[in-house]
Design an enzyme around this catalytic site. Sequence first.
Site, PDB file in Angstrom:
ATOM      1  N   HIS B 276       0.815  -1.218   0.624  1.00 36.99           N
ATOM      2  CA  HIS B 276       0.389   0.375  -0.129  1.00 36.99           C
ATOM      3  C   HIS B 276       0.483   1.106   0.599  1.00 36.99           C
ATOM      4  CE1 HIS B 276      -0.196   0.846   5.071  1.00 36.99           C
ATOM      5  NE2 HIS B 276       0.469  -0.753   4.270  1.00 36.99           N
ATOM      6  N   ASP B 288       6.027   0.623   6.801  1.00 30.23           N
ATOM      7  CA  ASP B 288       4.775   0.374   5.959  1.00 30.23           C
ATOM      8  C   ASP B 288       3.947   1.655   5.474  1.00 30.23           C
ATOM      9  OD1 ASP B 288       2.052  -0.527   6.757  1.00 30.23           O
ATOM     10  OD2 ASP B 288       1.848   0.032   9.301  1.00 30.23           O
ATOM     11  N   GLU B 322      -5.131   1.934   2.724  1.00 31.10           N
ATOM     12  CA  GLU B 322      -5.095   0.985   3.597  1.00 31.10           C
ATOM     13  C   GLU B 322      -4.852   1.185   4.749  1.00 31.10           C
ATOM     14  OE1 GLU B 322      -3.239  -2.634   5.769  1.00 31.10           O
ATOM     15  OE2 GLU B 322      -2.721  -0.553   5.993  1.00 31.10           O
ATOM     16  N   GLU B 323      -4.757   1.976   5.620  1.00 30.93           N
ATOM     17  CA  GLU B 323      -4.110   2.258   6.914  1.00 30.93           C
ATOM     18  C   GLU B 323      -6.113   2.514   7.418  1.00 30.93           C
ATOM     19  OE1 GLU B 323      -2.189   1.485   8.495  1.00 30.93           O
ATOM     20  OE2 GLU B 323      -0.340   1.762   7.147  1.00 30.93           O
ATOM     21  N   ASP B 350       3.393  -6.611   3.099  1.00 28.28           N
ATOM     22  CA  ASP B 350       2.748  -5.356   3.797  1.00 28.28           C
ATOM     23  C   ASP B 350       2.956  -5.951   5.720  1.00 28.28           C
ATOM     24  OD1 ASP B 350       1.946  -3.181   4.909  1.00 28.28           O
ATOM     25  OD2 ASP B 350      -0.718  -3.992   5.563  1.00 28.28           O
ATOM     26  N   HIS B 422       3.070   2.409  12.249  1.00 28.17           N
ATOM     27  CA  HIS B 422       2.364   3.509  12.725  1.00 28.17           C
ATOM     28  C   HIS B 422       3.333   4.803  14.012  1.00 28.17           C
ATOM     29  CE1 HIS B 422      -1.373   1.122  11.928  1.00 28.17           C
ATOM     30  NE2 HIS B 422      -0.020   1.335  10.597  1.00 28.17           N
TER      31      HIS B 422
END
Lengths: 454, 454
Positions: B276, B288, B322-323, B350, B422
Amino acid sequence: MKYISLFVLLFSLSIVQAQQTDSVFIKSLFNSALTEGKAYEDLRSLCKDVGARLSGSAEADMAIKWGMNKLMSYDFDTVYLQEIEIPHWERGSKEAAWVETSKGEIIKLDILALGGSVPTQGLVHHELVYFKDLEALKAAKKKEVEGKIVFINQAMDATQITTFNAYGMCWPMRGLGAIEAAKKGAHAVVIRSLGLPQDDHPHTGSMVYNEDVEKIPAAALSTNSANLLAERIQEEKLTLSLQLNCRTLPNRKSYNVIAELWGSEKKNEIITFGGHLDSWDVGEGAHDDGAGIVHSMEALRLLKAANYTPKHTLRCVFFMNEENGNMGGKTYADWTLERGDVQIAAIESDRGGFAPRGFSCAGTAEHVTWLKTLAPLLKPYELHKFEKGYGGVDINPLKDNYPSIALFGFVPDSQRYFDFHHTADDVFENVHKRELELGCASMAALIYLIDQQF
Amino acid sequence: MKYISLFVLLFSLSIVQAQQTDSVFIKSLFNSALTEGKAYEDLRSLCKDVGARLSGSAEADMAIKWGMNKLMSYDFDTVYLQEIEIPHWERGSKEAAWVETSKGEIIKLDILALGGSVPTQGLVHHELVYFKDLEALKAAKKKEVEGKIVFINQAMDATQITTFNAYGMCWPMRGLGAIEAAKKGAHAVVIRSLGLPQDDHPHTGSMVYNEDVEKIPAAALSTNSANLLAERIQEEKLTLSLQLNCRTLPNRKSYNVIAELWGSEKKNEIITFGGHLDSWDVGEGAHDDGAGIVHSMEALRLLKAANYTPKHTLRCVFFMNEENGNMGGKTYADWTLERGDVQIAAIESDRGGFAPRGFSCAGTAEHVTWLKTLAPLLKPYELHKFEKGYGGVDINPLKDNYPSIALFGFVPDSQRYFDFHHTADDVFENVHKRELELGCASMAALIYLIDQQF
């Protein structure tokens, strides 16, 4: 038939039950390492409270006291020192190297003397001659080399998935470069560092001389410095200015540091495991081999904390002088034979503190076969390499005195090892807590399985 | 019998030969990735030239253009955009949080609003109430919670060897904490970050509301801040001061970015693979999922560079959103069905750019069995996990439209992933060049094997 079937059934059940017991116990070792482990803090202390600890240095003596104190704090059955005699080489003040181009431009190089090198006689200046690898130097005519400084630029092969293979392929350049260069009349040799990344950290390491050949100074350039030289030397004649201030002092007395949990059934039969307490004199010896030291100490602590009663004596050894002489390993092998120990197996951790991949085995075909049977038990911890291979430098001399011993090497992931190996960057911050802890539990699991099944 | 034996022999030989061909081709993919790869530089560019790229942000639009340009530079058969509609949430100015003790001491906390949270109404001050996990909050009486800010402190379970399992166990706290707290009359919820190390980096991430329950602000505390609060709240009443400035804007138009190498035999049959393109708005989305983007792009580039002629169409998709919504994955699944594509397999990367461990498979039992047969071919590259498991968020919707599709997830080592996930620390410098390159070649190898054998 009926009785035989019943026997087979009961035997099969007992194997299944033993494996379940093993499985539960091994899980408890991992849980403990990951939630109540001491390894990370112990490694921090070794790296920060002691730091680099080259054989013969004051810091190496300090590391021996650190090891004694730390092992005694864990209340094992005994902790003691084993005397050895070690070589004593020191770097002296920081090395200097630069090239001067035909236009008078000065380019400073990142350089480290190789361990054991003789010094230059002050600051020397000689023309540089380039070789792509040691074979090219060997093939050169004497007149191409005589009176110059040899530069060997063999890069580690990035296509080797296991980076230790690439290291092994380059080792002769570092180990033997000075001999081959001196045979052809060179004044000194500089090599490309044995490291995979392109960076400014030179990698030191051991090298050897031949008593029949003149001893010339030897040093390693960072990969960036080597790349720069390799590029510029295609264009013009380069003069290398070099000063190495290292020296070899008389041999010194030193020690291996040893702790034991005594065997309840076969106290005389020993399972040896360890890493090496010495390091090179740059960085903090975090991966090489602080990780191996705490892997081994923590493995013993985990087994003791689990109230495990070993059948054989479990002996954790902090070997001294692996990096430049292996006097710790050699002396240990003779000492343990002389005192009448039976050595049944030895495990070494000296490939860094990264996530476990498995174990290699230098033993009989039966030992390798046995190691492979552990795959299902250790699969939950992502260990998958159980292969014939090398044990380790420190434990290798045991093979001569105990031909039937099983030697095992702990195999962590190797991708990052040669980013740090023998450099100023081999520091605590580059070791990952969980990866280190998983290595400790893996070591403890193998020690337990050997103790149960040998 | 003679003829049958000959047939069996020839058939066996042809299988051995095919495996040798596969083995040689796969080795060439790894060699190329490790010596002439573009992945590391491409990831540097995505992280440094674009940076964080949350869905709906200007940077996400920039990332779409970056993706188009980069894919076009590799001269694939086609590169195009697929339009989607995405939610648009933004953090606004940086959040603030502190607690005031009964002695008037002020302790600043490291905090990040969770993605999708409503803001506070300016700076608010409420008493804090502690719960060890979501279940404890659910079990609490309304009067214990009403009018307060809820603090849920569930730590990721360090004993889970695969860290994604520990993450999954904590996800309900982050995803559903605001709903459960609001049901009991709380003004806001703060949670312990879903991260394994003890540090100062809060981990953001998605959360959901229930339309029947009041929407209250939700944020994540760093593990250090959570530990501090957990300790102090045992001793005294604490008041939390909190300001979140986030907001949800109208939906926006956005795009998946797609490149293809067309199938020579079955152009209509598609092997989809991707990661993504969006990330959270802190850090650089390096692991990520910048890693997944370059894994996928580089896999296609490696196959093209090897002059490989695919039988099926190889389609690399940079999924958007995606998130926080998965509109890229959902829209793609419908779009590809509507245009009449046959989707035979999909692969997602991912889970970060770490050293490969294997692939998981969400497919039929036959698909899982087939995946396991790849173990010998991929063992030289240290891949060893070939198991039933999850494919990925982006490719998962394909399952609804193509019930017989085989979904695969790339499985790298997971030990370090939740150090960065994140957070502001998910930056290019924390991705290792060789580990990233090994992932690219692993993806290319699986795509090749699917194309050959499906």
